[in-house]
Design a protein around this motif. Structure first.
Motif, PDB file in Angstrom:
ATOM      1  N   LEU A 174      -1.205  -1.544   2.480  1.00 34.90           N
ATOM      2  CA  LEU A 174      -0.045  -0.687   2.724  1.00 34.90           C
ATOM      3  C   LEU A 174       1.271  -1.460   2.612  1.00 34.90           C
ATOM      4  CD1 LEU A 174      -1.268   1.561   5.657  1.00 34.90           C
ATOM      5  CD2 LEU A 174      -0.887   2.228   3.274  1.00 34.90           C
ATOM      6  N   SER A 175       1.294  -2.703   3.077  1.00 29.44           N
ATOM      7  CA  SER A 175       2.509  -3.517   2.966  1.00 29.44           C
ATOM      8  C   SER A 175       2.881  -3.750   1.508  1.00 29.44           C
ATOM      9  CB  SER A 175       2.315  -4.859   3.661  1.00 29.44           C
ATOM     10  OG  SER A 175       2.134  -4.693   5.036  1.00 29.44           O
ATOM     11  N   VAL A 176       1.892  -4.045   0.683  1.00 30.33           N
ATOM     12  CA  VAL A 176       2.155  -4.258  -0.747  1.00 30.33           C
ATOM     13  C   VAL A 176       2.636  -2.967  -1.401  1.00 30.33           C
ATOM     14  CG1 VAL A 176       1.040  -4.795  -2.959  1.00 30.33           C
ATOM     15  CG2 VAL A 176       0.598  -6.224  -0.971  1.00 30.33           C
ATOM     16  N   LEU A 177       2.004  -1.841  -1.079  1.00 29.23           N
ATOM     17  CA  LEU A 177       2.421  -0.569  -1.660  1.00 29.23           C
ATOM     18  C   LEU A 177       3.846  -0.197  -1.254  1.00 29.23           C
ATOM     19  CD1 LEU A 177      -0.792   1.614  -1.341  1.00 29.23           C
ATOM     20  CD2 LEU A 177       0.229   0.723  -3.425  1.00 29.23           C
ATOM     21  N   PHE A 178       4.170  -0.361   0.039  1.00 33.06           N
ATOM     22  CA  PHE A 178       5.527  -0.024   0.483  1.00 33.06           C
ATOM     23  C   PHE A 178       6.560  -0.969  -0.131  1.00 33.06           C
ATOM     24  CE2 PHE A 178       3.580   2.041   4.408  1.00 33.06           C
ATOM     25  CZ  PHE A 178       3.730   3.314   3.872  1.00 33.06           C
ATOM     26  N   MET A 179       6.188  -2.225  -0.309  1.00 38.59           N
ATOM     27  CA  MET A 179       7.101  -3.165  -0.935  1.00 38.59           C
ATOM     28  C   MET A 179       7.367  -2.784  -2.388  1.00 38.59           C
ATOM     29  SD  MET A 179       6.822  -7.315  -1.237  1.00 38.59           S
ATOM     30  CE  MET A 179       5.336  -7.217  -2.210  1.00 38.59           C
ATOM     31  N   LEU A 180       6.300  -2.379  -3.096  1.00 38.19           N
ATOM     32  CA  LEU A 180       6.472  -1.966  -4.497  1.00 38.19           C
ATOM     33  C   LEU A 180       7.293  -0.698  -4.610  1.00 38.19           C
ATOM     34  CD1 LEU A 180       2.923  -2.680  -5.947  1.00 38.19           C
ATOM     35  CD2 LEU A 180       5.040  -3.929  -6.418  1.00 38.19           C
ATOM     36  N   PHE A 181       7.023   0.300  -3.743  1.00 35.60           N
ATOM     37  CA  PHE A 181       7.789   1.543  -3.789  1.00 35.60           C
ATOM     38  C   PHE A 181       9.236   1.324  -3.367  1.00 35.60           C
ATOM     39  CE2 PHE A 181       3.594   3.833  -3.331  1.00 35.60           C
ATOM     40  CZ  PHE A 181       3.617   4.297  -4.631  1.00 35.60           C
ATOM     41  N   GLY A 182       9.473   0.357  -2.480  1.00 32.94           N
ATOM     42  CA  GLY A 182      10.828   0.053  -2.043  1.00 32.94           C
ATOM     43  C   GLY A 182      11.672  -0.555  -3.154  1.00 32.94           C
ATOM     44  N   ARG A 183      11.047  -1.276  -4.046  1.00 27.87           N
ATOM     45  CA  ARG A 183      11.782  -1.893  -5.164  1.00 27.87           C
ATOM     46  C   ARG A 183      12.193  -0.852  -6.202  1.00 27.87           C
ATOM     47  NH1 ARG A 183      10.669  -7.870  -6.013  1.00 27.87           N
ATOM     48  NH2 ARG A 183       9.641  -8.439  -4.079  1.00 27.87           N
ATOM     49  N   PHE A 184      11.399   0.219  -6.340  1.00 30.91           N
ATOM     50  CA  PHE A 184      11.714   1.250  -7.341  1.00 30.91           C
ATOM     51  C   PHE A 184      12.661   2.294  -6.804  1.00 30.91           C
ATOM     52  CE2 PHE A 184       7.447  -0.096  -8.952  1.00 30.91           C
ATOM     53  CZ  PHE A 184       7.931  -0.683 -10.099  1.00 30.91           C
ATOM     54  N   LYS A 185      12.979   2.256  -5.537  1.00 34.89           N
ATOM     55  CA  LYS A 185      13.836   3.267  -4.921  1.00 34.89           C
ATOM     56  C   LYS A 185      15.277   3.113  -5.321  1.00 34.89           C
ATOM     57  CE  LYS A 185      15.082   5.244  -0.538  1.00 34.89           C
ATOM     58  NZ  LYS A 185      14.948   5.193   0.872  1.00 34.89           N
TER      59      LYS A 185
END
Length: 66
Positions: A55-66
């Motif tokens: 979940l940390s990796v997924l949220f980090m990836l989605f945070g970069r595309f925001k």
């Protein structure tokens, strides 16, 4: 199709994918199980760590595309 219908379909597919993944990582080595009589206590320590990392990796990836 309305946007609410699409949302329910997306949530259903997401729950199916989570269920399939959970069946593979549900009981990892390192999870603690105590059995006494007819009582079972289960502490999914390693499973919780793995889910937290994913979940940390997924949220980090989605945070970069925001």
């Amino acid at each position: 199709m309305t946007s609410l219908g699409k949302l329910f379909i997306l949530l259903g597919v997401l729950f199916i994918i989570i269920g399939i993944i959970w069946s593979f990582i549900g009981r990892l080595p390192g999870d603690i199980t105590f059995r006494t009589g007819n009582t079972t206590i289960f502490f999914p320590i390693v499973t919780s760590i793995v889910v937290s990392i994913i979940l940390s990796v997924l949220f980090m990836l989605f945070g970069r595309f925001k």
